[in-house]
Design a protein around this motif. Structure first.
Motif, PDB file in Angstrom:
ATOM      1  N   TRP A   1      85.360  29.023   7.469  1.00 46.87           N
ATOM      2  CA  TRP A   1      85.633  28.832   8.891  1.00 46.87           C
ATOM      3  C   TRP A   1      86.956  29.494   9.266  1.00 46.87           C
ATOM      4  O   TRP A   1      87.956  29.385   8.563  1.00 46.87           O
ATOM      5  CB  TRP A   1      85.685  27.345   9.233  1.00 46.87           C
ATOM      6  CG  TRP A   1      85.948  27.081  10.681  1.00 46.87           C
ATOM      7  CD1 TRP A   1      85.024  27.028  11.673  1.00 46.87           C
ATOM      8  CD2 TRP A   1      87.219  26.845  11.298  1.00 46.87           C
ATOM      9  NE1 TRP A   1      85.650  26.770  12.881  1.00 46.87           N
ATOM     10  CE2 TRP A   1      86.992  26.653  12.681  1.00 46.87           C
ATOM     11  CE3 TRP A   1      88.526  26.774  10.827  1.00 46.87           C
ATOM     12  CZ2 TRP A   1      88.011  26.392  13.578  1.00 46.87           C
ATOM     13  CZ3 TRP A   1      89.545  26.521  11.723  1.00 46.87           C
ATOM     14  CH2 TRP A   1      89.287  26.331  13.085  1.00 46.87           C
TER      15      TRP A   1
ATOM     16  N   GLY B   1      88.599  16.279  12.140  1.00 51.04           N
ATOM     17  CA  GLY B   1      88.198  17.675  12.136  1.00 51.04           C
ATOM     18  C   GLY B   1      89.163  18.639  11.490  1.00 51.04           C
ATOM     19  O   GLY B   1      89.134  19.832  11.785  1.00 51.04           O
TER      20      GLY B   1
ATOM     21  N   SER C   1      87.899  13.025   9.452  1.00 51.30           N
ATOM     22  CA  SER C   1      87.150  12.481  10.596  1.00 51.30           C
ATOM     23  C   SER C   1      87.611  13.064  11.931  1.00 51.30           C
ATOM     24  O   SER C   1      86.850  13.075  12.902  1.00 51.30           O
ATOM     25  CB  SER C   1      87.235  10.961  10.629  1.00 51.30           C
ATOM     26  OG  SER C   1      88.542  10.528  10.944  1.00 51.30           O
TER      27      SER C   1
ATOM     28  N   PRO D   1      85.047  22.183  14.460  1.00 52.65           N
ATOM     29  CA  PRO D   1      83.859  21.337  14.627  1.00 52.65           C
ATOM     30  C   PRO D   1      83.665  20.476  13.369  1.00 52.65           C
ATOM     31  O   PRO D   1      83.937  20.925  12.252  1.00 52.65           O
ATOM     32  CB  PRO D   1      82.718  22.341  14.777  1.00 52.65           C
ATOM     33  CG  PRO D   1      83.373  23.595  15.259  1.00 52.65           C
ATOM     34  CD  PRO D   1      84.740  23.602  14.623  1.00 52.65           C
ATOM     35  N   LEU D   2      83.214  19.258  13.564  1.00 52.94           N
ATOM     36  CA  LEU D   2      83.070  18.340  12.431  1.00 52.94           C
ATOM     37  C   LEU D   2      82.096  18.862  11.381  1.00 52.94           C
ATOM     38  O   LEU D   2      82.268  18.582  10.192  1.00 52.94           O
ATOM     39  CB  LEU D   2      82.652  16.952  12.922  1.00 52.94           C
ATOM     40  CG  LEU D   2      83.695  16.240  13.783  1.00 52.94           C
ATOM     41  CD1 LEU D   2      83.158  14.902  14.279  1.00 52.94           C
ATOM     42  CD2 LEU D   2      85.008  16.051  13.026  1.00 52.94           C
ATOM     43  N   ASP D   3      81.103  19.631  11.792  1.00 45.95           N
ATOM     44  CA  ASP D   3      80.161  20.165  10.805  1.00 45.95           C
ATOM     45  C   ASP D   3      80.739  21.364  10.041  1.00 45.95           C
ATOM     46  O   ASP D   3      80.084  21.924   9.170  1.00 45.95           O
ATOM     47  CB  ASP D   3      78.828  20.541  11.457  1.00 45.95           C
ATOM     48  CG  ASP D   3      78.932  21.686  12.456  1.00 45.95           C
ATOM     49  OD1 ASP D   3      80.059  22.029  12.898  1.00 45.95           O
ATOM     50  OD2 ASP D   3      77.877  22.239  12.800  1.00 45.95           O
ATOM     51  N   LYS D   4      81.989  21.722  10.331  1.00 45.71           N
ATOM     52  CA  LYS D   4      82.657  22.836   9.639  1.00 45.71           C
ATOM     53  C   LYS D   4      83.839  22.373   8.792  1.00 45.71           C
ATOM     54  O   LYS D   4      84.556  23.203   8.222  1.00 45.71           O
ATOM     55  CB  LYS D   4      83.150  23.879  10.653  1.00 45.71           C
ATOM     56  CG  LYS D   4      82.063  24.493  11.495  1.00 45.71           C
ATOM     57  CD  LYS D   4      81.130  25.322  10.665  1.00 45.71           C
ATOM     58  CE  LYS D   4      80.082  25.982  11.538  1.00 45.71           C
ATOM     59  NZ  LYS D   4      79.059  26.638  10.728  1.00 45.71           N
TER      60      LYS D   4
ATOM     61  N   TYR E   1      83.958  21.090   5.872  1.00 42.42           N
ATOM     62  CA  TYR E   1      83.832  21.494   4.468  1.00 42.42           C
ATOM     63  C   TYR E   1      83.500  22.975   4.310  1.00 42.42           C
ATOM     64  O   TYR E   1      83.248  23.440   3.208  1.00 42.42           O
ATOM     65  CB  TYR E   1      82.772  20.641   3.773  1.00 42.42           C
ATOM     66  CG  TYR E   1      83.104  19.170   3.841  1.00 42.42           C
ATOM     67  CD1 TYR E   1      84.113  18.634   3.048  1.00 42.42           C
ATOM     68  CD2 TYR E   1      82.423  18.319   4.700  1.00 42.42           C
ATOM     69  CE1 TYR E   1      84.439  17.289   3.108  1.00 42.42           C
ATOM     70  CE2 TYR E   1      82.738  16.968   4.762  1.00 42.42           C
ATOM     71  CZ  TYR E   1      83.745  16.467   3.966  1.00 42.42           C
ATOM     72  OH  TYR E   1      84.063  15.131   4.034  1.00 42.42           O
ATOM     73  N   ASP E   2      83.515  23.725   5.399  1.00 43.42           N
ATOM     74  CA  ASP E   2      83.196  25.149   5.380  1.00 43.42           C
ATOM     75  C   ASP E   2      84.456  25.945   5.043  1.00 43.42           C
ATOM     76  O   ASP E   2      85.373  26.048   5.858  1.00 43.42           O
ATOM     77  CB  ASP E   2      82.639  25.567   6.745  1.00 43.42           C
ATOM     78  CG  ASP E   2      82.248  27.029   6.823  1.00 43.42           C
ATOM     79  OD1 ASP E   2      82.568  27.806   5.897  1.00 43.42           O
ATOM     80  OD2 ASP E   2      81.632  27.403   7.837  1.00 43.42           O
TER      81      ASP E   2
END
Length: 104
Positions: free
Chosen positions: A71, A22, A20, A62-65, A67-68
């Motif tokens: 990155w 990041g 949560s 970034p939070l949308d990364k 699970y990337d």
């Protein structure tokens, strides 16, 4: 690779707080999408955790990364990370490295 030891009973670890705030999965677990068999990519020993808690700005993304697996930190990651620390109300280094943060 050998089987890794479980976290000791006196160590408190919560995946959700890291996610949560990041910290990406690959930061601790490595590129699991490239592992034919799952293995422990980092020591996960106290010293390793403390190094991250002392320099948490370097692990924040970034939070949308989160699970990337591909990155990579930007050249100015320290600056970006410090801004993310403020925005996400991440505790100070003194608090993050206090014994009671991880030991109960």
């Amino acid at each position: 690779m050998g089987k890794s030891a479980p976290v000791a009973d006196y160590v408190y670890f919560n995946h959700s707080i890291h996610v949560s705030k990041g910290v990406g999965c690959s930061t601790c677990h490595g590129s699991v999408d490239q592992m034919p068999l799952m293995f422990q990519a980092n020591s996960l020993l106290m010293e390793w955790c403390l190094n991250c808690h002392r320099n948490s700005e370097m692990a924040l993304r970034p939070l949308d990364k989160v699970y990337d697996m591909t990155w990579q930190p930007a050249a100015n990651q320290s600056e970006i990370g410090k801004q993310l620390q403020k925005e996400r109300n991440i505790r100070s280094t003194i608090e993050l490295t206090s014994c009671s943060t991880c030991h109960r």
